[in-house]
Design a protein around this motif. Structure first.
Motif, short mmCIF file in Angstrom:
data_model
loop_
_atom_site.label_atom_id
_atom_site.label_comp_id
_atom_site.label_asym_id
_atom_site.label_seq_id
_atom_site.Cartn_x
_atom_site.Cartn_y
_atom_site.Cartn_z
N ASP A 44 15.16 22.48 65.07
CA ASP A 44 15.06 22.67 63.63
C ASP A 44 15.20 24.15 63.28
OD1 ASP A 44 12.41 20.21 62.89
OD2 ASP A 44 14.30 20.07 64.01
N ILE A 45 15.79 24.42 62.13
CA ILE A 45 15.92 25.79 61.66
C ILE A 45 14.62 26.17 60.95
CG2 ILE A 45 17.18 27.32 60.12
CD1 ILE A 45 19.66 25.58 60.64
N GLN A 46 14.03 27.27 61.37
CA GLN A 46 12.78 27.75 60.76
C GLN A 46 13.12 28.72 59.64
OE1 GLN A 46 10.01 26.22 61.91
NE2 GLN A 46 11.45 25.17 63.26
N MET A 47 12.45 28.54 58.52
CA MET A 47 12.64 29.41 57.36
C MET A 47 11.35 30.19 57.12
SD MET A 47 15.69 28.45 56.78
CE MET A 47 16.01 29.39 55.31
N THR A 48 11.47 31.50 57.03
CA THR A 48 10.29 32.35 56.86
C THR A 48 10.45 33.18 55.60
OG1 THR A 48 10.05 32.48 59.26
CG2 THR A 48 8.87 34.11 57.93
N GLN A 49 9.49 33.05 54.70
CA GLN A 49 9.52 33.80 53.45
C GLN A 49 8.55 34.97 53.51
OE1 GLN A 49 9.69 29.77 50.87
NE2 GLN A 49 9.33 31.60 49.64
N SER A 50 8.89 36.01 52.79
CA SER A 50 7.96 37.12 52.62
C SER A 50 8.15 37.73 51.23
CB SER A 50 8.18 38.19 53.70
OG SER A 50 9.50 38.71 53.63
N PRO A 51 7.03 38.16 50.62
CA PRO A 51 5.67 37.96 51.12
C PRO A 51 5.19 36.53 50.88
CG PRO A 51 5.61 38.97 48.96
CD PRO A 51 7.06 38.81 49.31
N SER A 52 4.02 36.20 51.38
CA SER A 52 3.43 34.89 51.10
C SER A 52 2.84 34.83 49.70
CB SER A 52 2.34 34.57 52.13
OG SER A 52 2.90 34.47 53.41
N SER A 53 2.41 35.98 49.21
CA SER A 53 1.92 36.07 47.83
C SER A 53 2.27 37.43 47.28
CB SER A 53 0.42 35.83 47.77
OG SER A 53 -0.27 36.82 48.48
N LEU A 54 2.32 37.49 45.96
CA LEU A 54 2.81 38.68 45.29
C LEU A 54 2.18 38.75 43.91
CD1 LEU A 54 4.94 41.00 45.03
CD2 LEU A 54 6.60 39.23 44.42
N SER A 55 1.64 39.91 43.57
CA SER A 55 1.11 40.12 42.23
C SER A 55 2.05 41.05 41.47
CB SER A 55 -0.28 40.75 42.29
OG SER A 55 -1.21 39.85 42.86
N ALA A 56 2.37 40.68 40.26
CA ALA A 56 3.28 41.48 39.46
C ALA A 56 2.96 41.30 37.99
CB ALA A 56 4.73 41.09 39.75
N SER A 57 3.50 42.19 37.19
CA SER A 57 3.26 42.16 35.75
C SER A 57 4.48 41.67 34.99
CB SER A 57 2.88 43.56 35.25
OG SER A 57 1.74 44.04 35.92
N VAL A 58 4.24 41.17 33.79
CA VAL A 58 5.35 40.76 32.93
C VAL A 58 6.27 41.96 32.73
CG1 VAL A 58 5.96 40.01 30.59
CG2 VAL A 58 4.02 38.96 31.78
N GLY A 59 7.56 41.68 32.88
CA GLY A 59 8.56 42.72 32.74
C GLY A 59 9.00 43.35 34.06
N ASN A 60 8.20 43.14 35.11
CA ASN A 60 8.55 43.69 36.42
C ASN A 60 9.78 43.00 37.01
OD1 ASN A 60 5.23 44.39 37.89
ND2 ASN A 60 6.42 45.48 36.35
N ARG A 61 10.42 43.70 37.90
CA ARG A 61 11.48 43.12 38.73
C ARG A 61 10.85 42.78 40.08
NH1 ARG A 61 17.18 43.88 39.15
NH2 ARG A 61 17.98 43.83 41.30
#
Lengths: 121, 107
Positions: B1-18
């Motif tokens: 099976d192909i393993q998919m890894t995302q980063s980060p697992s969590s992210l805090s950001a503000s409205v308007g941020n990229r």
């Protein structure tokens, strides 16, 4: 537009068979060469692809579940179904039905709303 | 099976941020990579398929790029309705596999 809706019991006893149905409206499951798919999500966890059926009779399953799963279709009712036998608590999850794109391109849209199935005595 | 890894697992950001979310495959998957958004109690919704094609009806602030093993999802200017969990998914081979998800939270 096509809509999908899962139905079935929300509680299944260990060692029994989990049986769910997905009713498709707004389009025929026997047209368009779509791959009709089941996906599950363990509570608070990620997504696991279970398998699909196409041409109303050809199915393919995740090898991790293959020995226990069957996906079938009833074109007269425009439904497809999931059977998962010998369930344990590890099969507790939200089960989604979804449509894979024509020819099995591999991305899913639309999805049903999901149904929580709990395996417990 | 192909393993998919995302980063980060969590992210805090503000409205308007990229913001940018990364997904890496355990082997080359060409451009067979899809992105989904999931809100609590709801089914996932496809945002981007084939790495960079925006699904009809998805706002243009969402974009995807990459090929081979490394992919990104970018939201150019966060809106309040974008706070959700995002999943990548490979469609190169069966079994289809998903990343573990990135939870985007309000700062």
């Amino acid at each position: 537009q096509v809509q999908l809706q899962e139905s079935g019991p929300g509680l299944v006893k260990p060692s029994q068979t989990l049986s769910l149905t997905c009713t498709v409206s707004g389009g025929s499951i026997s047209r368009g060469y779509y791959f009709w798919t089941w996906i599950r999500q363990h509570p608070g966890k990620g997504l696991e692809w279970i398998g699909y059926i196409y041409n109303s009779e050809t199915s393919y399953y995740n090898p991790s579940l293959k020995s226990r799963v069957t996906i079938s279709a009833d074109t007269s009712k425009n439904q497809f179904s999931l059977n998962l036998n010998s369930v344990t608590a590890a099969d507790t999850a939200v089960y989604y039905c979804a449509r894979d794109q024509t020819g099995g391109l591999g991305w899913f849209d639309p999805w049903g709303q999901g149904i929580l199935v709990t395996v417990s005595s | 099976d192909i393993q998919m890894t995302q980063s980060p697992s969590s992210l805090s950001a503000s409205v308007g941020n990229r913001v940018t979310i990364t997904c890496r495959a355990s082997q080359s998957i060409s451009n067979y990579l899809n992105w989904y958004q999931q809100k609590p109690g709801k089914a996932p919704k496809v945002l981007i398929y084939d790495a960079s094609i925006l699904q009809s009806g998805v706002p243009s602030r969402f974009s995807g790029s990459g090929s081979g093993t490394d992919f990104t999802l970018t939201i150019s200017s966060l809106q309040p309705e974008d706070f959700a969990t995002y999943y990548c998914q490979q469609s190169y081979s069966t079994p289809r596999t998903f990343g573990q998800g990135t939870k985007l939270e309000i700062k």
